[in-house]
Design an enzyme around this catalytic site. Structure first.
Site, PDB file in Angstrom:
ATOM      1  N   THR A   1       0.408   4.218  -2.699  1.00 40.41           N
ATOM      2  CA  THR A   1       0.192   5.564  -2.484  1.00 40.41           C
ATOM      3  C   THR A   1       1.306   6.689  -2.764  1.00 40.41           C
ATOM      4  O   THR A   1       0.879   7.777  -3.395  1.00 40.41           O
ATOM      5  CB  THR A   1       0.160   5.856  -0.802  1.00 40.41           C
ATOM      6  OG1 THR A   1       1.404   5.613  -0.225  1.00 40.41           O
ATOM      7  CG2 THR A   1      -1.129   4.905  -0.282  1.00 40.41           C
TER       8      THR A   1
ATOM      9  N   LEU B   1       0.843  -1.230   0.059  1.00 42.93           N
ATOM     10  CA  LEU B   1       0.129  -0.032  -0.013  1.00 42.93           C
ATOM     11  C   LEU B   1       0.946   1.151  -0.004  1.00 42.93           C
ATOM     12  O   LEU B   1       0.602   2.194  -0.896  1.00 42.93           O
ATOM     13  CB  LEU B   1      -0.957   0.126   1.322  1.00 42.93           C
ATOM     14  CG  LEU B   1      -1.778   1.417   1.403  1.00 42.93           C
ATOM     15  CD1 LEU B   1      -2.883   1.256   0.213  1.00 42.93           C
ATOM     16  CD2 LEU B   1      -2.564   1.275   2.837  1.00 42.93           C
ATOM     17  N   TYR B   2       1.915   1.269   0.680  1.00 44.57           N
ATOM     18  CA  TYR B   2       2.895   2.555   0.867  1.00 44.57           C
ATOM     19  C   TYR B   2       3.242   2.842  -0.668  1.00 44.57           C
ATOM     20  O   TYR B   2       3.328   4.017  -1.077  1.00 44.57           O
ATOM     21  CB  TYR B   2       4.084   2.131   1.701  1.00 44.57           C
ATOM     22  CG  TYR B   2       5.164   3.033   1.734  1.00 44.57           C
ATOM     23  CD1 TYR B   2       5.173   4.527   1.921  1.00 44.57           C
ATOM     24  CD2 TYR B   2       6.567   2.500   1.118  1.00 44.57           C
ATOM     25  CE1 TYR B   2       6.037   5.293   2.071  1.00 44.57           C
ATOM     26  CE2 TYR B   2       7.518   3.543   1.118  1.00 44.57           C
ATOM     27  CZ  TYR B   2       7.296   4.823   1.520  1.00 44.57           C
ATOM     28  OH  TYR B   2       8.423   5.847   1.418  1.00 44.57           O
ATOM     29  N   ALA B   3       4.014   1.944  -1.411  1.00 44.16           N
ATOM     30  CA  ALA B   3       4.135   1.958  -2.829  1.00 44.16           C
ATOM     31  C   ALA B   3       3.269   2.477  -3.781  1.00 44.16           C
ATOM     32  O   ALA B   3       3.350   3.478  -4.460  1.00 44.16           O
ATOM     33  CB  ALA B   3       4.896   0.801  -3.391  1.00 44.16           C
TER      34      ALA B   3
END
Length: 507
Positions: free
Chosen positions: A283, A279-281
């Site tokens: 976003t 999810l970090y990547a």
């Protein structure tokens, strides 16, 4: 004003298309009226609209509204000249009055060129002013997230360069992070959240550039609450972008991550296909698109994709692999190794700050709407390499025992990538200045000297624990009332539904 017209008038590209269409149409009918008075041989009246459409089609073919939109004005005028020639050739099959056609196209060329010339001249004058102002450090640089791990380094280096610096941060970790600069007259601190519009307005007024470092960083922290993560990492970027545009701030540097490459079996660069595995990547990718797809002419974002950062900071972190290994080696005497053969690019936090300032100093044309990987090919290493470095540098733990490396079961982490950094080397002349061993040695000395006063497992050193605290605040009623957020929108819709149901019951 209906929605369709509004979308044309408020979008620069669509507004150009509409203007060019009207200019071509007006040019045709102006010459048509002139010829009707003195001549009899002209194109039928209804051909004016066809002429305008053909003109627009050639404009689209030559990329006037796409790839040539941000090029130098001389290239634009040359492209428009080619458009006019092709338009004449296309319409020559419909009329024998070549002089009539030449006059129509000539007037059209003047009509569509003059506003572009005027705008280019104004923009050039404004751009020179901004560049000279940034060079002479008169306008403050807004560092959003300046109280964090990377931000504190950026603030320090900006102040050393003589810039006026304004930090906009929630200061979750406290303002003590920047205590060393508290008496510096060139530093201003504003405590607040990006979605607090009043505080954001105060922060954005009169700045020369924005450096956007704020966000929830790291896969575990982002997984705490996906709604919170999307708000902080994507929605807040959109809010900040729109605010920068509203205040006429053109230079916008965004902190992204090489995590966007995910897993790759080849060397990746800025043109490589993105493969987010967290999810970090995702976003970060969404935020990049939010910035780069904006068509505003005076908005000039630059995307910096950081390698995995390591090294000492006034706001330390020990949830980063290199920092964690040093902390484990010194405190526990045991380095827990997972994903030993996975490759990562690394870069010292001080070098990251230096890359940001190089971007800030670079000519606008060199960095506008560009993506740069920030790192150095020499620092592409496997996780096992990093564990070995840490073990060799620390040698013995704080109790005098030898360091051991223990291999643990591999976690569900598919990230594996080797990154090319040729673009930033060629355009900005960037190379790393601090090696991995030197950066680890600095942290080892800090441990020995008692600089780090808490356990490395303390929540203060972890973005994961910070995310958990943010989650509680984010879902509170007070936050929803005072901030723009996804949750406030949900609450607003729930209230609207509740009110609607009550009215139905009363009726």
């Amino acid at each position: 004003m209906n929605q369709t017209l509004r979308s044309f008038l408020y979008d620069p590209v669509r507004a150009r298309i509409l203007y060019d269409f009207l200019s071509a149409t007006a040019s045709f009918y102006s010459i048509w009226i002139l010829f009707s008075v003195y001549e009899t041989s002209t194109l039928p009246l209804w051909n004016g609209v066809i002429y305008a459409f053909i003109f627009l089609l050639w404009c689209a073919f030559f990329g006037v509204y796409t790839r040539l939109r941000l090029v130098h004005i001389s290239v634009k005028l040359t492209a428009l000249l080619c458009v006019c020639v092709c338009t004449i050739v296309s319409l020559s099959f419909f009329t024998s009055s070549s002089f009539f056609l030449f006059l129509v196209v000539f007037v059209t060329y003047i009509a569509v060129s003059l506003p572009r010339l005027s705008f280019a001249f104004t923009l050039e004058q404004h751009g020179d002013f901004v560049h000279s102002t940034l060079g002479s450090t008169h306008l403050p640089i807004l560092v959003v997230g300046g109280g964090g791990y990377i931000g504190s380094h950026v603030v320090e280096q900006l102040l050393k360069e003589g810039y006026d610096v304004r930090v906009f941060d929630t200061f979750v970790y406290g303002k003590e992070v920047l205590a060393a600069f508290a008496k510096n007259k060139h530093l201003e601190l504003i405590e607040g959240d990006i979605s607090d519009m009043y505080k954001l307005t105060l922060a954005m007024q009169g700045v020369g550039a924005v450096i956007h470092l704020a966000g929830i960083v790291g896969d575990p922290a982002c997984a705490v609450d996906p709604v919170l993560t999307r708000h902080v990492n994507i929605i807040s970027t959109r809010i900040l972008k729109e605010s920068a545009k509203a205040f006429g701030v053109g230079r916008f540097i965004f902190a992204s991550s090489c995590s966007v490459y995910g897993a790759a079996d080849h060397v990746v660069d800025e043109q490589s296909k993105l493969n987010p595995v967290s999810l970090y990547a995702q976003t970060k990718i969404d935020s990049e698109e939010e910035l780069l797809h904006d068509t505003h002419d005076t908005f000039h974002p630059t995307i910096l994709r950081f390698a995995t950062v390591f090294g000492h900071s006034r706001k330390p972190r020990f949830d980063l692999v290199a920092n964690l290994f040093v902390a484990q080696a010194y405190n526990d005497g045991v380095i827990t190794l997972t994903g030993a053969d996975q490759w990562r690019p690394f870069i010292h936090v001080s070098d990251v700050a230096r890359a940001i300032i190089l971007t800030l100093k670079a000519p606008q044309t060199a960095v506008s709407r560009k993506i740069f990987n920030v790192g150095d090919e020499e620092l592409n290493k496997t996780i096992e390499h990093m564990a070995t470095y840490a073990g060799e540098i620390v040698g013995k733990n704080k109790k005098g025992k030898n360091i051991r490396i223990e291999r643990a079961q591999t976690r569900n982490d598919r990230r594996n990538y080797v990154v090319s950094f040729k673009r930033i080397q060629q355009v900005l002349g960037f190379h790393h200045s601090i090696s991995i061993p030197d950066g680890m040695k600095e942290m080892y000395v800090c441990w020995k000297d008692g600089i780090y006063t808490k356990s490395y497992t303390d929540g203060y050193y972890s973005n994961l624990e910070t995310a958990k605290e943010l989650k509680t605040a984010f879902h509170s009623k007070q936050y929803q009332r005072s901030h723009i957020s996804i949750m406030s929108e949900i609450a607003h819709m729930d209230t609207a539904r509740s009110t609607s149901k009550q009215k139905k019951k009363l009726n």
